[in-house]
Design an enzyme around this catalytic site. Structure first.
Site, PDB file in Angstrom:
ATOM      1  N   ASP A  94     -21.056  13.297 100.456  1.00  0.00           N
ATOM      2  CA  ASP A  94     -19.740  12.679 100.256  1.00  0.00           C
ATOM      3  C   ASP A  94     -19.585  11.410 101.087  1.00  0.00           C
ATOM      4  O   ASP A  94     -19.216  10.362 100.572  1.00  0.00           O
ATOM      5  CB  ASP A  94     -18.599  13.685 100.549  1.00  0.00           C
ATOM      6  CG  ASP A  94     -18.686  14.337 101.937  1.00  0.00           C
ATOM      7  OD1 ASP A  94     -19.674  14.102 102.672  1.00  0.00           O
ATOM      8  OD2 ASP A  94     -17.750  15.086 102.283  1.00  0.00           O
ATOM      9  N   VAL A 134     -21.119   9.184 104.754  1.00  0.00           N
ATOM     10  CA  VAL A 134     -21.988   9.039 105.917  1.00  0.00           C
ATOM     11  C   VAL A 134     -21.150   8.485 107.056  1.00  0.00           C
ATOM     12  O   VAL A 134     -20.573   7.401 106.944  1.00  0.00           O
ATOM     13  CB  VAL A 134     -23.183   8.098 105.642  1.00  0.00           C
ATOM     14  CG1 VAL A 134     -24.073   7.998 106.885  1.00  0.00           C
ATOM     15  CG2 VAL A 134     -23.993   8.576 104.454  1.00  0.00           C
ATOM     16  N   ASP A 135     -21.071   9.257 108.127  1.00  0.00           N
ATOM     17  CA  ASP A 135     -20.291   8.859 109.297  1.00  0.00           C
ATOM     18  C   ASP A 135     -21.268   8.576 110.444  1.00  0.00           C
ATOM     19  O   ASP A 135     -21.745   7.458 110.579  1.00  0.00           O
ATOM     20  CB  ASP A 135     -19.285   9.980 109.594  1.00  0.00           C
ATOM     21  CG  ASP A 135     -18.315   9.638 110.709  1.00  0.00           C
ATOM     22  OD1 ASP A 135     -18.398   8.524 111.258  1.00  0.00           O
ATOM     23  OD2 ASP A 135     -17.471  10.481 111.046  1.00  0.00           O
ATOM     24  N   THR A 139     -25.888  14.529 110.073  1.00  0.00           N
ATOM     25  CA  THR A 139     -26.120  15.513 109.017  1.00  0.00           C
ATOM     26  C   THR A 139     -27.337  15.098 108.194  1.00  0.00           C
ATOM     27  O   THR A 139     -28.238  15.899 107.932  1.00  0.00           O
ATOM     28  CB  THR A 139     -24.880  15.605 108.094  1.00  0.00           C
ATOM     29  OG1 THR A 139     -23.706  15.726 108.895  1.00  0.00           O
ATOM     30  CG2 THR A 139     -24.985  16.774 107.134  1.00  0.00           C
TER      31      THR A 139
HETATM   32  P1  IMP Z   1     -22.043  12.722 109.979  1.00  0.00           P
HETATM   33  O1  IMP Z   1     -23.057  13.780 110.209  1.00  0.00           O
HETATM   34  O2  IMP Z   1     -21.311  12.309 111.237  1.00  0.00           O
HETATM   35  O3  IMP Z   1     -22.571  11.523 109.197  1.00  0.00           O
HETATM   36  O4  IMP Z   1     -20.856  13.389 109.142  1.00  0.00           O
HETATM   37  C1  IMP Z   1     -20.980  13.666 107.808  1.00  0.00           C
HETATM   38  C2  IMP Z   1     -20.004  14.735 107.366  1.00  0.00           C
HETATM   39  O5  IMP Z   1     -18.807  14.709 108.149  1.00  0.00           O
HETATM   40  C3  IMP Z   1     -19.553  14.468 105.939  1.00  0.00           C
HETATM   41  O6  IMP Z   1     -20.384  15.125 105.014  1.00  0.00           O
HETATM   42  C4  IMP Z   1     -18.135  14.987 105.943  1.00  0.00           C
HETATM   43  O7  IMP Z   1     -18.102  16.369 105.637  1.00  0.00           O
HETATM   44  C5  IMP Z   1     -17.651  14.785 107.348  1.00  0.00           C
HETATM   45  N1  IMP Z   1     -16.881  13.518 107.484  1.00  0.00           N
HETATM   46  C6  IMP Z   1     -17.229  12.400 108.132  1.00  0.00           C
HETATM   47  N2  IMP Z   1     -16.289  11.452 108.030  1.00  0.00           N
HETATM   48  C7  IMP Z   1     -15.303  11.996 107.276  1.00  0.00           C
HETATM   49  C8  IMP Z   1     -14.042  11.489 106.772  1.00  0.00           C
HETATM   50  O8  IMP Z   1     -13.617  10.336 106.983  1.00  0.00           O
HETATM   51  N3  IMP Z   1     -13.333  12.360 106.012  1.00  0.00           N
HETATM   52  C9  IMP Z   1     -13.743  13.632 105.724  1.00  0.00           C
HETATM   53  N4  IMP Z   1     -14.913  14.119 106.148  1.00  0.00           N
HETATM   54  C10 IMP Z   1     -15.681  13.311 106.926  1.00  0.00           C
HETATM   55 MG    MG Z   2     -16.036  18.139 105.707  1.00  0.00          MG
END
Ligand code: IMP
Ligand code: MG
Length: 173
Positions: A99, A101-102, A106
């Protein structure tokens, strides 16, 4: 339903248009067809179901479940696989659908796990990309939107499991 919505960032029509052209990009990128589309649950469930209907190739669909954020808006940093796809991955073209990438944590973990299973190719398709993923070790080949640095919900994305059903993407107050 928890916190109020601040503004609609992408409306349903904008999303539909972008997902259709992403589907066309993906169709063109795999001339041999035979794609395994792996959706990361739960956040990708609406995006994935629209996306696969815009990909005009023979393909299969499976899912992965990784434990992530919980009820907070801050990344915990630890990623755990709680459902592993049953489909054989070796020798397949795999498209991992996420959905948003933050931090990229993950995806780093999942790409390592999937890469070990010897797929023919392994690419990432993310609906949203915040471009703050300093830790991400892999290119995101297909991106829907370059997202603002706000917390987004709707079209599959949640905050504490709420808002996933919204047909648009909004930011929270
Ligand atoms: P990462 O591992 O920090 O890249 O986070 C990825 C996961 O965090 C995504 O698959 C989402 O489930 C959740 N996430 C990150 N940012 C958001 C946001 O703005 N809204 C909702 N979920 C988020
Ligand atoms: Mg989530």
């Amino acid at each position: 339903m928890g916190r109020p919505v601040r503004r609609i960032v992408y409306d349903a029509a904008q999303i539909a248009e972008r997902v259709t052209s992403l589907g066309a990009e993906i169709t063109a990128a795999y001339p041999e067809g035979d794609l395994l589309v792996l959706g990361l649950l739960k956040g990708s469930f609406i995006f994935l179901s629209d996306l696969v209907r815009s990909i005009h190739l023979p393909l299969q669909v499976d899912f992965l479940v990784a434990a992530s954020y919980g009820d907070t808006m801050v990344s915990s940093g630890s990623v755990r696989l709680v459902y592993d796809p049953e489909t054989e991955l070796e020798g397949k073209h795999i498209l991992l659908v996420e959905d948003i990438v933050d931090s990229g944590r993950t995806l780093n973990r999942l790409m390592d796990v999937l890469g070990d299973r010897k797929p023919k190719s392994l690419e990432i398709c993310a609906l949203l990309h915040k471009h703050i993923a300093a830790e991400l070790r892999h290119d995101t080949r297909f991106i829907g939107f370059d997202a603002p640095h706000e917390f987004l919900v709707g079209y599959g994305l949640d905050h504490a499991e709420n808002f996933r059903h919204l047909p648009y993407i909004a930011s929270l107050q």
